[in-house]
Motif scaffolding. Structure first.
Motif, PDB file in Angstrom:
ATOM      1  N   LEU A 173       0.817  -1.217   0.000  1.00 22.52           N
ATOM      2  CA  LEU A 173       0.000   0.000   0.000  1.00 22.52           C
ATOM      3  C   LEU A 173       0.853   1.270   0.000  1.00 22.52           C
ATOM      4  N   GLY A 174       2.174   1.081  -0.018  1.00 20.60           N
ATOM      5  CA  GLY A 174       3.061   2.243  -0.092  1.00 20.60           C
ATOM      6  C   GLY A 174       3.637   2.687   1.227  1.00 20.60           C
ATOM      7  N   ALA A 175       3.558   1.829   2.262  1.00 18.42           N
ATOM      8  CA  ALA A 175       4.135   2.198   3.559  1.00 18.42           C
ATOM      9  C   ALA A 175       5.651   2.327   3.432  1.00 18.42           C
ATOM     10  N   THR A 176       6.192   3.330   4.087  1.00 20.89           N
ATOM     11  CA  THR A 176       7.640   3.511   4.131  1.00 20.89           C
ATOM     12  C   THR A 176       8.159   3.034   5.492  1.00 20.89           C
ATOM     13  N   THR A 177       9.441   2.762   5.562  1.00 23.69           N
ATOM     14  CA  THR A 177      10.078   2.372   6.818  1.00 23.69           C
ATOM     15  C   THR A 177      10.925   3.528   7.315  1.00 23.69           C
ATOM     16  N   GLU A 178      10.615   4.021   8.506  1.00 21.14           N
ATOM     17  CA  GLU A 178      11.334   5.149   9.077  1.00 21.14           C
ATOM     18  C   GLU A 178      12.121   4.684  10.303  1.00 21.14           C
ATOM     19  N   GLN A 179      13.275   5.287  10.527  1.00 23.51           N
ATOM     20  CA  GLN A 179      14.071   4.978  11.712  1.00 23.51           C
ATOM     21  C   GLN A 179      14.119   6.199  12.626  1.00 23.51           C
ATOM     22  N   TYR A 180      13.956   5.953  13.924  1.00 21.89           N
ATOM     23  CA  TYR A 180      13.981   7.017  14.921  1.00 21.89           C
ATOM     24  C   TYR A 180      15.000   6.650  15.996  1.00 21.89           C
ATOM     25  N   HIS A 181      15.738   7.652  16.455  1.00 17.76           N
ATOM     26  CA  HIS A 181      16.696   7.445  17.530  1.00 17.76           C
ATOM     27  C   HIS A 181      16.009   7.631  18.880  1.00 17.76           C
ATOM     28  N   ALA A 182      16.603   7.084  19.930  1.00 17.90           N
ATOM     29  CA  ALA A 182      16.050   7.244  21.283  1.00 17.90           C
ATOM     30  C   ALA A 182      15.878   8.726  21.610  1.00 17.90           C
ATOM     31  N   GLY A 183      14.691   9.082  22.078  1.00 20.72           N
ATOM     32  CA  GLY A 183      14.389  10.464  22.418  1.00 20.72           C
ATOM     33  C   GLY A 183      13.801  11.274  21.278  1.00 20.72           C
ATOM     34  N   GLU A 184      13.761  10.691  20.080  1.00 18.16           N
ATOM     35  CA  GLU A 184      13.254  11.422  18.913  1.00 18.16           C
ATOM     36  C   GLU A 184      11.733  11.343  18.849  1.00 18.16           C
ATOM     37  N   SER A 185      11.119  12.440  18.440  1.00 21.76           N
ATOM     38  CA  SER A 185       9.666  12.519  18.339  1.00 21.76           C
ATOM     39  C   SER A 185       9.156  11.841  17.064  1.00 21.76           C
ATOM     40  N   ILE A 186       8.110  11.043  17.214  1.00 19.35           N
ATOM     41  CA  ILE A 186       7.439  10.434  16.063  1.00 19.35           C
ATOM     42  C   ILE A 186       6.269  11.326  15.656  1.00 19.35           C
ATOM     43  N   PHE A 187       5.511  11.768  16.636  1.00 20.59           N
ATOM     44  CA  PHE A 187       4.550  12.855  16.434  1.00 20.59           C
ATOM     45  C   PHE A 187       4.374  13.573  17.756  1.00 20.59           C
ATOM     46  N   ALA A 188       3.855  14.786  17.689  1.00 17.46           N
ATOM     47  CA  ALA A 188       3.749  15.627  18.878  1.00 17.46           C
ATOM     48  C   ALA A 188       2.296  15.999  19.164  1.00 17.46           C
ATOM     49  N   GLU A 189       2.048  16.279  20.424  1.00 12.86           N
ATOM     50  CA  GLU A 189       0.735  16.744  20.860  1.00 12.86           C
ATOM     51  C   GLU A 189       0.302  17.944  20.022  1.00 12.86           C
ATOM     52  N   ASP A 190      -0.965  17.946  19.611  1.00 13.27           N
ATOM     53  CA  ASP A 190      -1.600  19.002  18.818  1.00 13.27           C
ATOM     54  C   ASP A 190      -1.297  18.924  17.322  1.00 13.27           C
ATOM     55  N   GLU A 191      -0.516  17.930  16.879  1.00  9.58           N
ATOM     56  CA  GLU A 191      -0.357  17.705  15.440  1.00  9.58           C
ATOM     57  C   GLU A 191      -1.575  16.960  14.899  1.00  9.58           C
ATOM     58  N   VAL A 192      -1.869  17.164  13.625  1.00  7.44           N
ATOM     59  CA  VAL A 192      -2.993  16.485  12.977  1.00  7.44           C
ATOM     60  C   VAL A 192      -2.554  15.084  12.550  1.00  7.44           C
ATOM     61  N   PRO A 193      -3.318  14.028  12.902  1.00 12.34           N
ATOM     62  CA  PRO A 193      -2.954  12.661  12.498  1.00 12.34           C
ATOM     63  C   PRO A 193      -3.050  12.483  10.981  1.00 12.34           C
ATOM     64  N   LYS A 194      -1.956  12.079  10.374  1.00 12.31           N
ATOM     65  CA  LYS A 194      -1.911  11.901   8.920  1.00 12.31           C
ATOM     66  C   LYS A 194      -1.425  10.522   8.495  1.00 12.31           C
ATOM     67  N   TYR A 195      -0.926   9.725   9.474  1.00  9.00           N
ATOM     68  CA  TYR A 195      -0.320   8.440   9.123  1.00  9.00           C
ATOM     69  C   TYR A 195      -0.719   7.352  10.121  1.00  9.00           C
ATOM     70  N   TYR A 196      -0.701   6.117   9.608  1.00  8.96           N
ATOM     71  CA  TYR A 196      -0.774   4.926  10.458  1.00  8.96           C
ATOM     72  C   TYR A 196       0.659   4.499  10.731  1.00  8.96           C
ATOM     73  N   TYR A 197       0.990   4.301  12.019  1.00 10.52           N
ATOM     74  CA  TYR A 197       2.337   3.891  12.421  1.00 10.52           C
ATOM     75  C   TYR A 197       2.284   2.493  13.037  1.00 10.52           C
ATOM     76  N   GLN A 198       3.221   1.638  12.649  1.00  8.10           N
ATOM     77  CA  GLN A 198       3.321   0.304  13.246  1.00  8.10           C
ATOM     78  C   GLN A 198       4.788  -0.018  13.512  1.00  8.10           C
ATOM     79  N   ILE A 199       5.076  -0.439  14.733  1.00  7.76           N
ATOM     80  CA  ILE A 199       6.464  -0.628  15.166  1.00  7.76           C
ATOM     81  C   ILE A 199       7.024  -1.940  14.614  1.00  7.76           C
ATOM     82  N   ILE A 200       8.111  -1.849  13.880  1.00  8.15           N
ATOM     83  CA  ILE A 200       8.832  -3.028  13.391  1.00  8.15           C
ATOM     84  C   ILE A 200       9.769  -3.530  14.472  1.00  8.15           C
TER      85      ILE A 200
END
Length: 200
Positions: A12-39
């Motif tokens: 369906l076109g999902a991309t794989t993103e990498q985040y470091h410890a302490g990095e924000s995936i999304f923040a309070e008050d942002e508009v939800p635009k994506y489905y996230y699933q932890i690999i």
């Protein structure tokens, strides 16, 4: 186990993103635009009270999804932050593709409904617990809930996956009270501590 099969997400076109410890995936008050699933990795959902103290809503691990319930509601923003606790790899799928997938795959939609019902159950279960003044009752109730999903029900067979700080944040206690309460629970043979790990 993945909530949604990774091959389906990739098709369906999902991309794989990498985040470091302490990095924000999304923040309070942002508009939800994506489905996230932890690999792989661990993610916390949190916010902060008026005193600036962190309120930990939950901790998510490999195979779990993040903030998906808000994709079903229009004109809302996230009420929490999603922050990587460890290095994380996460599937990221556009909201429109996610909703189309559910329309075309009723079995996945049913699975998602069950998953969201489990989250709601946890919130309803923890609500009255957080209102009590007894630290022991709060911690024991949380441990009972966490252990309820495990196959092994024998005493001290469940290794609690959270740190003292995380247990404190989940129950609304300060970490000093949490540590003192856990030591008291060990003295009363409610739990055991081995190599700093809590066995319940």
């Amino acid at each position: 186990m993945m909530i949604i099969n990774e091959l389906i997400l990739e098709s369906l076109g999902a991309t794989t993103e990498q985040y470091h410890a302490g990095e924000s995936i999304f923040a309070e008050d942002e508009v939800p635009k994506y489905y996230y699933q932890i690999i792989s990795g661990k993610v916390k959902l949190n916010n902060y009270n008026h005193e600036g103290r962190e309120v930990l809503q939950t901790i998510l691990e490999t195979g779990q999804s993040i903030g998906e319930s808000l994709l079903f509601v229009d004109d809302v923003t996230y009420p929490v932050n999603a922050v990587a606790i460890t290095v994380c790899k996460i599937f990221k799928l556009r909201k429109s593709a996610f909703l189309t997938m559910l329309d075309r795959n009723p079995e996945i939609s049913l699975m998602m409904n069950r998953h969201l019902s489990q989250i709601l159950y946890f919130k309803q279960k923890m609500g009255p617990i957080l209102c009590t003044n007894s630290p022991t009752f709060k911690i024991r109730s949380l441990l009972d809930y966490l252990k309820s999903s495990q196959q092994e029900k024998e005493p001290f067979a469940f290794q609690v996956p959270y740190t003292r700080q995380e247990l404190a944040n989940l129950t609304g206690l300060c970490v000093e009270t949490t540590i003192r309460t856990i030591k008291g629970m060990e003295r009363n043979n409610i739990l055991r501590i081995r190599n700093r790990k809590i066995l319940y």
